[in-house]
Design a protein around this motif. Structure first.
Motif, PDB file in Angstrom:
ATOM      1  N   GLU A 188      -9.528 -64.727 -30.243  1.00 20.85           N
ATOM      2  CA  GLU A 188     -10.547 -64.882 -29.097  1.00 20.85           C
ATOM      3  C   GLU A 188     -11.823 -64.215 -29.163  1.00 20.85           C
ATOM      4  OE1 GLU A 188     -10.302 -67.850 -27.817  1.00 20.85           O
ATOM      5  OE2 GLU A 188      -7.944 -68.330 -28.607  1.00 20.85           O
ATOM      6  N   LEU A 189     -11.572 -63.027 -29.414  1.00 24.86           N
ATOM      7  CA  LEU A 189     -12.856 -61.997 -29.335  1.00 24.86           C
ATOM      8  C   LEU A 189     -13.655 -62.382 -30.495  1.00 24.86           C
ATOM      9  CD1 LEU A 189     -11.318 -58.469 -28.017  1.00 24.86           C
ATOM     10  CD2 LEU A 189     -12.850 -60.058 -26.701  1.00 24.86           C
ATOM     11  N   GLU A 190     -13.218 -62.817 -31.461  1.00 21.12           N
ATOM     12  CA  GLU A 190     -13.954 -63.052 -32.798  1.00 21.12           C
ATOM     13  C   GLU A 190     -14.925 -64.150 -32.476  1.00 21.12           C
ATOM     14  OE1 GLU A 190     -11.042 -61.499 -36.375  1.00 21.12           O
ATOM     15  OE2 GLU A 190     -11.049 -63.627 -35.785  1.00 21.12           O
ATOM     16  N   LYS A 191     -14.847 -65.017 -31.592  1.00 23.44           N
ATOM     17  CA  LYS A 191     -15.559 -66.049 -31.244  1.00 23.44           C
ATOM     18  C   LYS A 191     -16.807 -65.563 -30.552  1.00 23.44           C
ATOM     19  CE  LYS A 191     -11.412 -69.149 -31.363  1.00 23.44           C
ATOM     20  NZ  LYS A 191     -10.669 -70.322 -30.805  1.00 23.44           N
ATOM     21  N   LEU A 192     -16.574 -64.267 -29.796  1.00 22.14           N
ATOM     22  CA  LEU A 192     -17.550 -64.034 -28.796  1.00 22.14           C
ATOM     23  C   LEU A 192     -18.725 -63.407 -29.464  1.00 22.14           C
ATOM     24  CD1 LEU A 192     -15.206 -63.388 -25.800  1.00 22.14           C
ATOM     25  CD2 LEU A 192     -16.527 -65.493 -26.284  1.00 22.14           C
ATOM     26  N   PRO A 193     -19.932 -63.308 -28.589  1.00 27.74           N
ATOM     27  CA  PRO A 193     -21.296 -62.400 -28.962  1.00 27.74           C
ATOM     28  C   PRO A 193     -20.738 -60.953 -28.446  1.00 27.74           C
ATOM     29  CG  PRO A 193     -21.926 -64.369 -27.687  1.00 27.74           C
ATOM     30  CD  PRO A 193     -20.408 -64.469 -27.760  1.00 27.74           C
ATOM     31  N   GLU A 194     -21.579 -59.978 -29.145  1.00 27.28           N
ATOM     32  CA  GLU A 194     -20.980 -58.602 -29.016  1.00 27.28           C
ATOM     33  C   GLU A 194     -20.963 -58.174 -27.625  1.00 27.28           C
ATOM     34  OE1 GLU A 194     -22.344 -54.079 -30.727  1.00 27.28           O
ATOM     35  OE2 GLU A 194     -23.326 -56.043 -31.488  1.00 27.28           O
ATOM     36  N   GLN A 201     -13.866 -55.456 -23.795  1.00 28.55           N
ATOM     37  CA  GLN A 201     -13.253 -54.071 -24.277  1.00 28.55           C
ATOM     38  C   GLN A 201     -13.041 -53.185 -23.341  1.00 28.55           C
ATOM     39  OE1 GLN A 201     -15.797 -53.927 -27.685  1.00 28.55           O
ATOM     40  NE2 GLN A 201     -14.202 -54.694 -28.946  1.00 28.55           N
ATOM     41  N   SER A 202     -14.005 -52.978 -22.434  1.00 31.63           N
ATOM     42  CA  SER A 202     -14.344 -52.019 -21.421  1.00 31.63           C
ATOM     43  C   SER A 202     -13.252 -52.288 -20.377  1.00 31.63           C
ATOM     44  CB  SER A 202     -15.437 -51.878 -20.755  1.00 31.63           C
ATOM     45  OG  SER A 202     -16.599 -51.665 -21.582  1.00 31.63           O
ATOM     46  N   GLU A 203     -12.822 -53.303 -19.891  1.00 32.82           N
ATOM     47  CA  GLU A 203     -11.834 -53.798 -18.784  1.00 32.82           C
ATOM     48  C   GLU A 203     -10.558 -53.298 -19.686  1.00 32.82           C
ATOM     49  OE1 GLU A 203     -12.158 -57.984 -18.490  1.00 32.82           O
ATOM     50  OE2 GLU A 203     -14.361 -57.770 -17.165  1.00 32.82           O
ATOM     51  N   LEU A 204     -10.456 -53.442 -20.813  1.00 31.80           N
ATOM     52  CA  LEU A 204      -9.157 -53.233 -21.397  1.00 31.80           C
ATOM     53  C   LEU A 204      -8.743 -51.861 -21.335  1.00 31.80           C
ATOM     54  CD1 LEU A 204      -8.661 -55.809 -24.427  1.00 31.80           C
ATOM     55  CD2 LEU A 204      -7.278 -55.825 -22.240  1.00 31.80           C
ATOM     56  N   ALA A 205      -9.826 -51.004 -21.852  1.00 38.20           N
ATOM     57  CA  ALA A 205      -9.702 -49.652 -21.882  1.00 38.20           C
ATOM     58  C   ALA A 205      -9.618 -48.883 -20.624  1.00 38.20           C
ATOM     59  CB  ALA A 205     -11.149 -48.983 -22.655  1.00 38.20           C
ATOM     60  N   ALA A 206     -10.098 -49.560 -19.393  1.00 39.25           N
ATOM     61  CA  ALA A 206      -9.901 -49.041 -18.168  1.00 39.25           C
ATOM     62  C   ALA A 206      -8.298 -49.260 -17.722  1.00 39.25           C
ATOM     63  CB  ALA A 206     -11.093 -49.619 -17.193  1.00 39.25           C
ATOM     64  N   SER A 207      -7.888 -50.337 -17.934  1.00 42.30           N
ATOM     65  CA  SER A 207      -6.450 -50.888 -17.867  1.00 42.30           C
ATOM     66  C   SER A 207      -5.678 -51.402 -18.903  1.00 42.30           C
ATOM     67  CB  SER A 207      -6.750 -51.754 -16.540  1.00 42.30           C
ATOM     68  OG  SER A 207      -7.266 -51.193 -15.304  1.00 42.30           O
ATOM     69  N   PRO A 208      -5.127 -50.336 -19.664  1.00 38.27           N
ATOM     70  CA  PRO A 208      -4.529 -50.835 -20.824  1.00 38.27           C
ATOM     71  C   PRO A 208      -3.108 -51.360 -20.647  1.00 38.27           C
ATOM     72  CG  PRO A 208      -4.742 -48.504 -20.837  1.00 38.27           C
ATOM     73  CD  PRO A 208      -5.166 -48.898 -19.453  1.00 38.27           C
ATOM     74  N   ASP A 209      -2.873 -52.496 -19.673  1.00 40.00           N
ATOM     75  CA  ASP A 209      -1.472 -52.979 -19.693  1.00 40.00           C
ATOM     76  C   ASP A 209      -1.355 -54.298 -20.038  1.00 40.00           C
ATOM     77  OD1 ASP A 209      -2.395 -54.317 -17.324  1.00 40.00           O
ATOM     78  OD2 ASP A 209      -2.842 -52.476 -16.498  1.00 40.00           O
ATOM     79  N   LEU A 213      -4.023 -57.262 -20.543  1.00 42.90           N
ATOM     80  CA  LEU A 213      -4.528 -58.011 -21.887  1.00 42.90           C
ATOM     81  C   LEU A 213      -4.348 -59.492 -22.003  1.00 42.90           C
ATOM     82  CD1 LEU A 213      -4.418 -57.412 -25.002  1.00 42.90           C
ATOM     83  CD2 LEU A 213      -2.150 -57.389 -24.939  1.00 42.90           C
ATOM     84  N   LYS A 214      -3.223 -60.002 -21.208  1.00 40.46           N
ATOM     85  CA  LYS A 214      -3.214 -61.294 -20.946  1.00 40.46           C
ATOM     86  C   LYS A 214      -4.459 -61.910 -20.221  1.00 40.46           C
ATOM     87  CE  LYS A 214       1.960 -61.662 -20.888  1.00 40.46           C
ATOM     88  NZ  LYS A 214       3.026 -62.011 -20.187  1.00 40.46           N
ATOM     89  N   GLN A 215      -4.770 -61.376 -19.302  1.00 43.03           N
ATOM     90  CA  GLN A 215      -6.036 -61.820 -18.466  1.00 43.03           C
ATOM     91  C   GLN A 215      -7.290 -61.906 -19.374  1.00 43.03           C
ATOM     92  OE1 GLN A 215      -6.678 -59.901 -14.603  1.00 43.03           O
ATOM     93  NE2 GLN A 215      -8.596 -60.870 -14.658  1.00 43.03           N
ATOM     94  N   ALA A 216      -7.249 -60.885 -20.107  1.00 45.20           N
ATOM     95  CA  ALA A 216      -8.600 -60.606 -21.170  1.00 45.20           C
ATOM     96  C   ALA A 216      -8.522 -61.587 -22.004  1.00 45.20           C
ATOM     97  CB  ALA A 216      -8.529 -59.311 -21.635  1.00 45.20           C
ATOM     98  N   THR A 217      -7.258 -62.017 -22.637  1.00 47.34           N
ATOM     99  CA  THR A 217      -7.334 -63.056 -23.810  1.00 47.34           C
ATOM    100  C   THR A 217      -7.641 -64.338 -22.991  1.00 47.34           C
ATOM    101  OG1 THR A 217      -5.473 -61.620 -24.635  1.00 47.34           O
ATOM    102  CG2 THR A 217      -5.542 -64.173 -25.202  1.00 47.34           C
ATOM    103  N   ALA A 218      -7.097 -64.724 -21.936  1.00 50.51           N
ATOM    104  CA  ALA A 218      -7.626 -65.959 -21.116  1.00 50.51           C
ATOM    105  C   ALA A 218      -8.953 -66.123 -21.027  1.00 50.51           C
ATOM    106  CB  ALA A 218      -6.632 -66.070 -19.979  1.00 50.51           C
ATOM    107  N   GLU A 219      -9.455 -64.949 -20.352  1.00 49.04           N
ATOM    108  CA  GLU A 219     -11.060 -64.861 -20.144  1.00 49.04           C
ATOM    109  C   GLU A 219     -11.671 -65.063 -21.359  1.00 49.04           C
ATOM    110  OE1 GLU A 219     -14.088 -61.498 -18.703  1.00 49.04           O
ATOM    111  OE2 GLU A 219     -12.310 -61.828 -17.392  1.00 49.04           O
TER     112      GLU A 219
END
Length: 345
Positions: A188-194, A201-209, A213-219
């Protein structure tokens, strides 16, 4: 270890299958024996189908090279041997997969026996790095199914992608986070602008659980859907709507899912309206032709045209059928074409 040899007696392929009525054999032993026998069938079946594919490919290619028959000889061969065209090409695909892996040096002939047919084709269609990982696993004697191919593919994608934060990679490596949940994020990230990639990526780095991860993928999935649909809605592009600002507001309110669905539905509606107009014009042309070809001597055709008039006139009328306690409802749509004037085709 269960003996999986398959003796050939008097030219006949035989297997040792346990007696289902034997009460002395435990359920565990019974399952072990039937599983081992099934694997032998799989191995023989795969090898046989690969060679069938090579044979059929040779017949097809010879016909192509000689320029004779225009497919007739190949098709006749299939017909004479009671083989469907789809089955023939699935065998040819299997043969191509075998040759791809063997020619690339990723696979040894003896290791083919460790693959299921679907896993074999899936491996051949994968990236060279994944082919090497799968083939190495097969060389170690491991049984390869599509599940193993997908798992190795997910591991390679996760550990080599620059889109996955280091914190997530570390937890995936020590299995704190199941690696199967990381690969969909990369997709999904590959489809998005940088810029949007960086935010997630910042959200995941701050809370790597796992929950983050599931919420970031859905977003990321909703963002991709929104961005794709936005560019397809003419009503939005004509009004010069600020894409980024509207996106920020939707994210702030926590209604990105609703906004993405709204824009997607608008895109579908515009597409359906365009299709409706095209069909309406085609219907009008056909009715004009039939009007000109018929007359008083064809009363039944005249009745047919009259009955359809509510569909090809300037105001379309369609009755939605009643369902349950809901009565029928008539929908009226007026067609206005600027290029030809109001109500004209």
């Amino acid at each position: 270890m269960q003996d999986t040899s398959a003796p050939i007696r008097n030219g006949e392929f035989t297997l040792q299958v346990p007696d289902p009525d034997d009460e002395d054999i435990s359920e565990f032993d019974f399952q072990q024996q039937v599983g081992a026998a099934w694997e032998v069938c799989d191995r023989f079946d795969l090898q046989t189908d690969i060679w069938r594919g090579r044979i059929l490919r040779a017949i097809r290619d010879r016909e192509k090279n000689t320029g004779e028959g225009r497919g007739g000889s190949f098709l006749n061969w299939l017909q004479n041997n009671e083989i469907s065209k789809s089955q023939a090409y699935s065998w040819i695909e299997l043969a191509n997969s075998a040759d791809t892996l063997l020619d690339a040096g990723h696979l040894e002939p003896d290791s083919i026996n460790n693959f299921s047919k679907r896993a074999f084709v899936k491996t051949a269609q994968s990236a060279p790095e994944i082919q090497e990982l799968v083939s190495e696993t097969a060389r170690q004697g491991e049984r390869i199914t599509t599940r193993e191919v997908q798992q190795l593919s997910d591991e390679w994608t996760t550990m080599t992608s620059d889109l996955v934060p280091a914190e997530i990679k570390t937890k995936a490596a020590n299995q704190t986070i199941p690696i199967r949940h990381v690969a969909p994020l990369v997709k999904e990230l590959e489809k998005l602008p940088e810029a949007h990639q960086n935010t997630i990526q910042s959200e995941l780095a701050a809370s790597p659980d796992l929950d983050t991860l599931k919420q970031a993928t859905a977003e990321a999935k909703q963002l991709a859907k929104y961005l794709e649909a936005f560019g397809n809605v003419q009503a939005l592009t004509e009004q010069s709507i600020d894409l980024e600002s509207s996106l920020e507001e939707a994210l702030r309110l926590g209604c990105l899912n609703i906004t993405a669905d709204l824009v997607n539905q608008a895109s579908q509606l515009e597409h359906m309206v365009a299709k409706l107009y095209t069909t309406w014009r085609r219907l009008r042309r056909l009715t004009d032709k039939l009007h000109n070809a018929s007359g008083a001597s064809t009363p039944h055709l005249q009745s047919l045209l009259q009955a359809l008039e509510r569909l090809y006139s300037d105001v379309l009328e369609v009755e939605l059928g009643a369902s349950g306690s809901n009565p029928s409802e008539t929908i009226s749509i007026q067609v206005l074409s600027e290029s030809h004037g109001s109500g004209s085709d």
